[in-house]
Design an enzyme around this catalytic site. Sequence first.
Site, PDB file in Angstrom:
ATOM      1  N   TYR A  97       0.824  -1.209   0.000  1.00  0.00           N
ATOM      2  CA  TYR A  97       0.000   0.000   0.000  1.00  0.00           C
ATOM      3  C   TYR A  97       0.859   1.260   0.000  1.00  0.00           C
ATOM      4  CZ  TYR A  97      -3.588  -3.386   1.351  1.00  0.00           C
ATOM      5  OH  TYR A  97      -4.429  -4.468   1.395  1.00  0.00           O
ATOM      6  N   HIS A 126      -0.157 -11.944   0.870  1.00  0.00           N
ATOM      7  CA  HIS A 126      -0.959 -10.940   0.173  1.00  0.00           C
ATOM      8  C   HIS A 126      -1.284 -11.353  -1.269  1.00  0.00           C
ATOM      9  CE1 HIS A 126      -1.608  -6.293  -0.230  1.00  0.00           C
ATOM     10  NE2 HIS A 126      -2.645  -6.999  -0.646  1.00  0.00           N
TER      11      HIS A 126
HETATM   12  P1  NAD Z   1     -13.303   0.184   0.788  1.00  0.00           P
HETATM   13  O1  NAD Z   1     -14.426  -0.537   0.179  1.00  0.00           O
HETATM   14  O2  NAD Z   1     -13.177   0.213   2.253  1.00  0.00           O
HETATM   15  O3  NAD Z   1     -13.331   1.650   0.185  1.00  0.00           O
HETATM   16  C1  NAD Z   1     -12.371   2.605   0.538  1.00  0.00           C
HETATM   17  C2  NAD Z   1     -12.738   3.964  -0.060  1.00  0.00           C
HETATM   18  O4  NAD Z   1     -13.980   4.381   0.498  1.00  0.00           O
HETATM   19  C3  NAD Z   1     -11.722   5.038   0.296  1.00  0.00           C
HETATM   20  O5  NAD Z   1     -11.656   5.972  -0.782  1.00  0.00           O
HETATM   21  C4  NAD Z   1     -12.340   5.693   1.508  1.00  0.00           C
HETATM   22  O6  NAD Z   1     -11.906   7.025   1.669  1.00  0.00           O
HETATM   23  C5  NAD Z   1     -13.799   5.647   1.146  1.00  0.00           C
HETATM   24  N1  NAD Z   1     -14.686   5.698   2.315  1.00  0.00           N
HETATM   25  C6  NAD Z   1     -14.696   4.893   3.396  1.00  0.00           C
HETATM   26  N2  NAD Z   1     -15.674   5.257   4.251  1.00  0.00           N
HETATM   27  C7  NAD Z   1     -16.288   6.323   3.685  1.00  0.00           C
HETATM   28  C8  NAD Z   1     -17.372   7.151   4.079  1.00  0.00           C
HETATM   29  N3  NAD Z   1     -18.029   6.989   5.219  1.00  0.00           N
HETATM   30  N4  NAD Z   1     -17.741   8.172   3.244  1.00  0.00           N
HETATM   31  C9  NAD Z   1     -17.094   8.362   2.080  1.00  0.00           C
HETATM   32  N5  NAD Z   1     -16.066   7.614   1.654  1.00  0.00           N
HETATM   33  C10 NAD Z   1     -15.668   6.606   2.447  1.00  0.00           C
HETATM   34  O7  NAD Z   1     -11.978  -0.432   0.128  1.00  0.00           O
HETATM   35  P2  NAD Z   1     -10.502  -0.701   0.622  1.00  0.00           P
HETATM   36  O8  NAD Z   1      -9.897   0.474   1.300  1.00  0.00           O
HETATM   37  O9  NAD Z   1      -9.814  -1.274  -0.555  1.00  0.00           O
HETATM   38  O10 NAD Z   1     -10.659  -1.887   1.655  1.00  0.00           O
HETATM   39  C11 NAD Z   1     -10.512  -1.705   3.044  1.00  0.00           C
HETATM   40  C12 NAD Z   1      -9.243  -2.341   3.554  1.00  0.00           C
HETATM   41  O11 NAD Z   1      -9.288  -3.752   3.370  1.00  0.00           O
HETATM   42  C13 NAD Z   1      -7.939  -1.903   2.875  1.00  0.00           C
HETATM   43  O12 NAD Z   1      -7.477  -0.671   3.361  1.00  0.00           O
HETATM   44  C14 NAD Z   1      -7.039  -3.058   3.236  1.00  0.00           C
HETATM   45  O13 NAD Z   1      -6.580  -2.906   4.569  1.00  0.00           O
HETATM   46  C15 NAD Z   1      -7.988  -4.256   3.151  1.00  0.00           C
HETATM   47  N6  NAD Z   1      -7.935  -4.921   1.816  1.00  0.00           N
HETATM   48  C16 NAD Z   1      -7.124  -6.024   1.711  1.00  0.00           C
HETATM   49  C17 NAD Z   1      -7.001  -6.652   0.474  1.00  0.00           C
HETATM   50  C18 NAD Z   1      -6.091  -7.840   0.366  1.00  0.00           C
HETATM   51  O14 NAD Z   1      -5.508  -8.254   1.352  1.00  0.00           O
HETATM   52  N7  NAD Z   1      -5.914  -8.431  -0.788  1.00  0.00           N
HETATM   53  C19 NAD Z   1      -7.686  -6.182  -0.638  1.00  0.00           C
HETATM   54  C20 NAD Z   1      -8.518  -5.075  -0.484  1.00  0.00           C
HETATM   55  C21 NAD Z   1      -8.634  -4.456   0.757  1.00  0.00           C
END
Ligand code: NAD
Length: 324
Positions: free
Chosen positions: A56, A119
């Site tokens: 990230y 990952h």
């Molecule tokens: P997400 O679906 O959580 O979306 C994140 C986006 O939504 C960001 O732009 C954030 O600013 C926005 N957001 C969140 N809450 C909001 C709100 N209340 N109002 C407006 N915008 C909002 O997607 P993500 O960040 O990809 O997933 C969450 C976490 O999951 C990642 O940070 C990571 O830690 C994990 N993840 C892991 C993998 C993996 O291991 N392969 C893949 C994807 C995500």
Amino acid sequence: MRYNLLQPGGPLVSVIGFGASALGNVFGDIPLSEGERAVHLAIDEGINFFDTSPYYGLTLSEQRLGAALEGRRDRVVLATKCGRYGVSAFNFSAKAVTQGFEESLRRLRTDYVDLLQVHDCEFGTVEQIVEETLPALVELRTAGKARLIGITGYQLENLRTIARQAAERGIRLDSVLSYCRYNLANTTMERELRPFAQAEGLGLISASPLHMGLLTKTGAPAWHPATSEARAACVRAAEYCTAQGVSIEELALRFCLDYPHVATTLVGMGTPEIVRANLRVLADKGNTQLAHEVMEILRAGGAETLWPSGLKQNWDPGTPNSEA
Ligand code: NAD
């Protein structure tokens, strides 16, 4: 805040997990102080599960999270990952994940993590991950540097295969994480991963309740792998919510928090404002009728369609072939 056991035997993790990819500026630039205040506010409000990766922001997320956790490390359950180091930079060898993890520890300013995950397993071969990567993680667990070990990825059959083969080799995994597989756009985790994880006693982590930003009023960044058709359906769904006076972000997160089978739902949060908005959802009653209407808009628009990710041999059945 409500808490669940991450996996049988613990630790307790908050139902809303702090997805720290946003601290790597992957959804847009976040000023340093905003990110730090987001982490501190989340901890003060009871969010204790934090997930990051060297991938990230090409180590930026780990660096910023490590700095923000100074003096607060003992209040969080900290997860990071190994094996993915860039958009196309993967190395699942025992040497790379072991050395890479030492660098993660330095960036995170700690001498152990609570959970170390492979990952995006679908970018490696099942054989290498089972025979080389996971044994290296077992050594780190035995040494106490990673309290728990797990796997992550998008392709659910691949995750099941790895966990099954690992168990056959006597490797006990603690958790499995998938993303974009339980939210308003796609709920395939319920059918294709939850029964398996439950039967195997694996902690189940669901990531990306907002479909990596697609289920927001601002939409997702250009790198998002969804088709233009799916993106358009998400825009229609967001507009429909706005017309009903409801924020699609809050509806979407509420839908995930109502799913009782996961230990935690990881949502990306980079600013105090977003942390506060997501904490409000915990107290919210939700709107089941509207959630169903929005799911129908998304389904009819093709938003649940899978996208290719990783080596082709690891794709789930039904993945459209983008090369066709
Ligand atoms: P997400 O679906 O959580 O979306 C994140 C986006 O939504 C960001 O732009 C954030 O600013 C926005 N957001 C969140 N809450 C909001 C709100 N209340 N109002 C407006 N915008 C909002 O997607 P993500 O960040 O990809 O997933 C969450 C976490 O999951 C990642 O940070 C990571 O830690 C994990 N993840 C892991 C993998 C993996 O291991 N392969 C893949 C994807 C995500």
